[in-house]
Design a protein around this motif. Structure first.
Motif, short mmCIF file in Angstrom:
data_model
loop_
_atom_site.label_atom_id
_atom_site.label_comp_id
_atom_site.label_asym_id
_atom_site.label_seq_id
_atom_site.Cartn_x
_atom_site.Cartn_y
_atom_site.Cartn_z
N PHE A 59 8.17 -1.93 -10.22
CA PHE A 59 8.82 -1.48 -8.99
C PHE A 59 8.42 -0.04 -8.68
O PHE A 59 8.13 0.31 -7.53
CB PHE A 59 10.34 -1.59 -9.12
N VAL A 94 6.63 1.42 -5.20
CA VAL A 94 7.15 2.53 -4.41
C VAL A 94 6.11 3.65 -4.32
O VAL A 94 5.91 4.25 -3.25
CB VAL A 94 8.45 3.05 -5.05
N VAL A 149 5.21 -4.27 0.67
CA VAL A 149 6.20 -3.62 1.52
C VAL A 149 5.88 -3.89 2.99
O VAL A 149 6.77 -4.22 3.78
CB VAL A 149 6.25 -2.11 1.21
N THR A 202 4.78 -11.94 1.31
CA THR A 202 5.87 -11.41 0.50
C THR A 202 6.08 -12.27 -0.74
O THR A 202 6.14 -11.78 -1.88
CB THR A 202 7.19 -11.40 1.31
N THR A 236 5.19 -11.17 -4.65
CA THR A 236 6.33 -11.16 -5.58
C THR A 236 6.03 -12.06 -6.77
O THR A 236 6.34 -11.72 -7.93
CB THR A 236 7.61 -11.65 -4.88
N VAL A 251 11.78 -5.57 -7.45
CA VAL A 251 10.74 -6.10 -6.56
C VAL A 251 11.30 -7.31 -5.80
O VAL A 251 11.08 -7.48 -4.59
CB VAL A 251 9.48 -6.50 -7.36
N LEU A 273 13.53 -6.28 -2.99
CA LEU A 273 12.71 -5.83 -1.87
C LEU A 273 12.27 -7.04 -1.03
O LEU A 273 12.44 -7.06 0.20
CB LEU A 273 11.51 -5.10 -2.46
N THR A 291 15.78 4.17 -2.34
CA THR A 291 14.37 3.81 -2.46
C THR A 291 14.01 2.70 -1.49
O THR A 291 13.00 2.78 -0.78
CB THR A 291 14.06 3.37 -3.91
N LEU A 292 14.85 1.67 -1.43
CA LEU A 292 14.57 0.56 -0.52
C LEU A 292 14.61 1.03 0.93
O LEU A 292 13.80 0.60 1.75
CB LEU A 292 15.59 -0.57 -0.76
N LEU A 330 11.50 2.67 1.85
CA LEU A 330 10.44 1.71 2.12
C LEU A 330 10.65 0.99 3.45
O LEU A 330 9.79 0.23 3.88
CB LEU A 330 10.37 0.66 0.99
N LEU A 387 13.43 -1.01 4.05
CA LEU A 387 14.06 -2.30 3.82
C LEU A 387 15.55 -2.23 3.50
O LEU A 387 16.16 -3.23 3.19
CB LEU A 387 13.35 -3.01 2.66
#
Ligand SMILES: Nc1ncnc2c1ncn2[C@@H]1O[C@H](COP(=O)(O)OP(=O)(O)OP(=O)(O)O)[C@@H](O)[C@H]1O
Ligand SMILES: [Mg+2]
Lengths: 331, 317, 300
Positions: free
Chosen positions: B255, B259, B274, B285, B289, C142, C145, C239-240, C243, C245
């Protein structure tokens, strides 16, 4: 005294606790590459303790004493056999009224009391849930219970950490008595205490038993204490009760070689050890792998070929019951 | 049983254990298309698609059937290497993954290496000098480090290190091996700043267990002292906990990489994920993932197998 | 070792433990005071945001874009001319609210499930154990997200602002498993203790034994963990949002503020540094409270 505690008076000889053919078997779960297996912690135990009298249970560590106690109390498994109190059978699943009849005093004074509850709230919970008292009588009874075990009523507001080991054990006894049981199990109830405190608590149990007409089962590895307080004694070895009888008889004339070895292991200055009696050597075999025949034969100084193959049946001799091929039927 | 035989059984056992895990993991990833409001086929195809196209895809993916069928179809397409097409660009998701994989691998490896390089000596020092100032500092910093936003640390490093000095690129993945290396330095630092103290702290505990164990006591009694004691007994026996600790943290590390790819404008799987998530490009997506999820499963598996090689005791138990 | 052998050791041993305990409790209290004041200050800011913020956090003023700190704008203005200080103040409210929900909702669910599973055993217990294994080998963040992307960013819901509901749902959907594991382990330990056995032997009903005797003694770790978790949830949410989200524009939220001010970072560095610092300060405050609580609870 008896009137105020609200317990019925029972004369000696009235049926108290009756245990018939009790088996306790634990499943040991399978591990990686290991099959599930079983531990027979109690192997067909027969016991009876009259109301108002006391039975001592002795034996080495791991022989199944606690399993026996927990099964009788309804907090451990019963694989087969029966437990009855006052002639009524108690199964593992008990309703409130049945659960009340057998209560236990635990070994470890630090873990046997809920650290977050005051003594008063603990006793009040038991009294009200069982509907033994209502309203103001609840508090009065709680104070009375503490008095019974020799603690001041002011202790009701305190949490367990405020007390010493001996005091906690008294509180544990008060908790058990709160439910007005007919049978009181004490599983190593004094082993964690120092010697002087032990004597006081043993004394207390002894007195209460007589005053309240309780059947007391006193589990201990201290033969001296058992001899001092118990009317009869049962000796356990690897889940089996190998010998049972009135205390004085059993101590004076032990019949099972294991009982003899146990008594010899206690240092005594007044007795010259009889020739041929051996001290107990070696560890008991694993209960996962109980020997065939008589479970004691690998350590027995007088074992014969028959002991390896055939399990001895209990034989009664002069009020003493013994399971050993040395004592054949009719002798 | 011979040692090779039991090692063989262990590997088999461990591989077999991964099967239900893989099913569960793929099911979770499959759910990503299920939680989207409205008709997922419409979302997948984008606004330009005709209603025939939508209903054809709905049928093809099993959306007109029950969830088990849909999941089964998903698995079927998966084993054929078909993850669908991007709603935005129309490219196959598998080729999207292939083109963006390299920068992400660089980021992961660099971060894991730097984290170990910092954490392991730190843990040794703290374990060897228990209750020293270093030990206390490690305990405190491991708690605080957890609460540092990685992306913010990255931005601060860019503004106050990369910009004034020019030592590192401000964004992008650079060219050639040196270019790549220079680009992943700051992201790796940002990530290990948060992760290393946490790993070091758990590692310290594991090492203290080793130091207090019977065989170290025996070695001490036999006169083994100082550095040689440390090297032979402690270092060797703390390798396994180090490996398993890093494996446990791999999800967190991935993760962080996602970022930081966004933070440093590195065009890897993370920033692609993202972009896809924000743009509701469902299949991209889902595909990316899945890559990350499989990476975690594989890393855990490899770590477990590695442990068998490092530490014979694992095999025995 | 038999208890009789330990007995003579208990006294001196107890004393040394007490010494260490009192030192730990002193340190615990100091951490609680420092961390507690940090957290309390930020909670006050969140509650009285309206009184503290000098400007409307959403009001744009394109004539005064990117103003330097000072004068009417304590921390200057952003690219849309909004007052940065006011946005930071209001963001405290959003971040704290979502952070608390993202920790407390999973805690409640997880405690319920974990306690039931641990106490009653059976299928529920097996299931929880398997789920825990699964979460441990899954890149949870992840996945969050991806889920947030697929869910989209819906409107405000009841007292929750835009984007807050999906964040809470996604965190709760996975977070409860961690709490369930924590509580389950403790319940498994506590239920074997003698006082629980005594309560069972007294014929108390199973729910009563669980609620009154087991749970109160099994929640210490969970209390510590939930405090730490609020901070971690805020960090993850920020953090999300960074981004794109989590919490959508134009809501003031620390992570989202960093994202929207990022293009101006080179010249107006405070636009990015202050929201990040806010996250860290709140996190450190919560970490100190959690760690202090841990020290205090361990000694009782
Ligand atoms: N829950 C359990 N599951 C499996 N095995 C058990 C369980 N409880 C006890 N045992 C095993 O059953 C045997 C008898 O145990 P038990 O506790 O009844 O012995 P004990 O005589 O009370 O011993 P001690 O004197 O140490 O208290 C032991 O071998 C023990 O390991
Ligand atoms: Mg026992």
């Amino acid at each position: 005294m008896l009137q105020t505690t609200g317990l019925g008076v029972k004369g000696a000889g009235v049926t108290g606790l009756e245990v018939r053919g009790l088996h306790v078997r634990y499943r040991v779960p399978a591990g990686l590459g290991r099959k599930p297996s079983y531990v027979d912690a109690v192997n067909g135990a027969d016991l009876s303790v009259a109301a108002g009298s006391s039975l001592g249970v002795v034996g080495e560590s791991g022989c199944g004493k606690s399993s026996l106690a927990r099964a009788i109390c309804g907090i451990g498994p019963i694989t087969s056999g029966s437990v009855s109190v006052g002639g009524v059978e108690l199964t593992r699943r008990r309703d409130r009224a049945a659960a009340r009849r057998v209560q236990m005093v635990f070994q470890d004074p630090t873990s046997s009391l809920n650290p977050r509850r005051t003594i008063g709230s603990m006793l009040r919970e038991l009294l009200t849930v069982h509907g033994l008292r209502t309203g103001a009588a609840v508090d009065r009874r709680a104070a009375e219970l503490l008095e019974l075990v020799g603690l001041p009523a002011s202790a009701l507001g305190d949490r367990p950490h405020a007390f010493s080991g001996g005091q906690r054990q008294r509180i544990g006894i008060a908790r058990a008595l709160a439910l007005e049981p007919e049978v009181l199990m004490a599983d190593e109830a004094v082993s964690a205490l120092d010697v002087s405190t032990q004597a006081v608590v043993v004394d207390l149990l002894h007195t209460l038993r007589a005053e309240l007409g309780l059947s007391l089962v006193f589990i201990s590895h201290d033969l001296g204490v058992v001899r001092a307080v118990c009317d009869s004694v049962a000796v356990m070895y690897l889940g089996t009760i190998v010998e049972q009888g009135p205390t004085e008889m059993l101590f004076e004339s032990p019949r099972h070689p294991y009982t003899r070895a146990l008594l010899d292991a206690v240092p005594r200055i007044d007795v010259v050890r009889p020739p041929g009696s051996a001290r107990l050597s070696g560890e008991p075999p694993s209960p996962l792998d109980v020997p065939t025949g008589c479970p004691f034969h690998p350590r027995c100084p007088v074992a014969v070929a028959r002991c390896r193959t055939e399990q001895p049946v209990p034989v009664e001799i002069d009020g003493q019951t013994v399971s050993c091929h040395l004592w054949p039927h009719g002798s | 049983m011979p040692a090779t035989g039991s090692r063989y059984t262990f590997v088999w056992h461990r591989l077999l254990q991964s099967v239900p895990l893989l099913l569960a993991v793929t099911f979770l990833v499959f759910l990503i298309t299920k939680v989207t409001p409205g008709n997922p086929a419409r979302t997948i195809l984008g606004p330009k698609a005709t209603s025939e196209q939508v209903s054809r895809l709905s049928h093809q993916l099993g959306y007109d059937r029950g969830v088990p069928t849909q999941y089964w179809r998903f698995l079927e397409r998966l084993v054929h290497g078909d993850l669908g097409d991007s709603a935005r660009t129309g490219n196959a998701v598998t080729s999207v993954i292939a083109t963006h994989l390299a920068p992400t691998v660089w980021m992961v490896v660099a971060s894991a290496l730097l984290t170990s390089l910092v954490a392991v000596p730190l843990a040794w020092a703290a374990a060897a000098h228990r209750d020293s100032w270093l030990d206390h500092l490690l305990r405190t910093s491991s708690i605080f480090a957890l609460y540092l936003p990685t992306f913010w640390v990255g931005l601060v490093l860019v503004r106050f290190v990369a910009l004034p000095t020019g030592w590192f690129p401000v964004s992008g993945f650079g060219d050639g091996v040196t270019g790549h290396l220079r680009s992943v330095v700051l992201p790796a630092i940002s990530l290990s700043l948060g992760l290393a103290p946490v790993v070091a702290r758990s590692l310290r505990t594991a090492m203290i267990d080793v130091l207090e164990s019977d065989y170290v006591a025996a070695a001490r009694a036999a006169g083994v002292r100082g550095w040689s004691l440390f090297r032979w007994y402690v270092v060797r026996n703390s390798l396994s906990p180090a490996v398993s600790l890093l494996a446990v943290q791999i999800g967190f590390l991935l993760f962080g990489v996602v970022v930081l790819e966004v933070t440093f404008d590195i065009n890897g799987l993370g920033s692609e994920l993202v972009t896809a998530a924000v743009g509701k490009d469902l299949l991209v997506t889902q595909g990316i993932t899945l890559v990350f999820a499989l990476a975690v499963v594989v890393v855990n598996l490899v770590a477990d197998l590695l442990l068998v090689v490092i530490d014979p005791r694992v095999r025995a138990s | 070792m038999t208890a009789a052998l330990v007995d003579p050791l208990i006294d001196p041993l107890d004393n040394s433990v007490n010494e260490r305990r009192s030192a730990a409790s002193g340190r615990g209290r100091a951490k609680l005071v420092v961390g507690g004041s940090l957290v309390a200050a930020l909670v006050l800011v969140a509650v009285f945001a309206g009184a503290i913020a000098p400007h409307d956090p959403l009001k744009q003023d394109l004539l005064h874009r990117l103003a330097d700190p000072g004068g009417a704008h304590l921390l200057g203005t952003d690219a849309l001319g909004r007052d940065v200080f006011s946005r930071l103040v209001y963001a405290t409210r959003v971040d704290l609210r979502v952070g608390v929900l993202c920790a407390v909702v999973p805690m409640l669910v997880g405690t319920l499930v974990g306690a039931t599973a641990g106490f009653y055993g059976g299928v529920a217990d097996t299931l929880v154990t398997r789920l825990i294994d699964l979460v441990q080998s899954f890149p949870v963040l992840v996945f969050f997200l991806a889920l947030l992307g697929a869910l989209g960013i819906p409107q405000a819901f009841l007292f929750l602002g835009p984007g807050e509901l999906p964040v809470v749902i996604v965190f709760a959907a996975v977070g409860w498993i961690v709490y369930a594991r924590l509580i389950r382990g403790e319940v498994l330990r506590v239920r074997e203790l003698d006082y629980v056995q005594a309560a069972r032997a007294a014929g108390l009903s199973r729910p009563r034994v669980l609620l009154r005797h087991v749970l109160p003694n099994a929640v210490n770790q969970t209390i510590v963990y939930v405090v730490l978790d609020v901070g971690l949830a805020i960090l993850a949410m920020a953090t999300l949002s960074f981004l794109g989200l989590g919490i959508p524009a134009p809501v003031p939220e620390w992570g989202a503020m960093i994202a929207e001010n990022r293009p101006y970072f080179a010249d107006q560095w405070w636009l990015v540094v202050t929201p990040g610092l806010s996250v860290s300060v709140l996190g450190v405050g919560l970490a100190l409270v959690g760690d202090g609580l841990d020290d205090l609870l361990k000694q009782s």
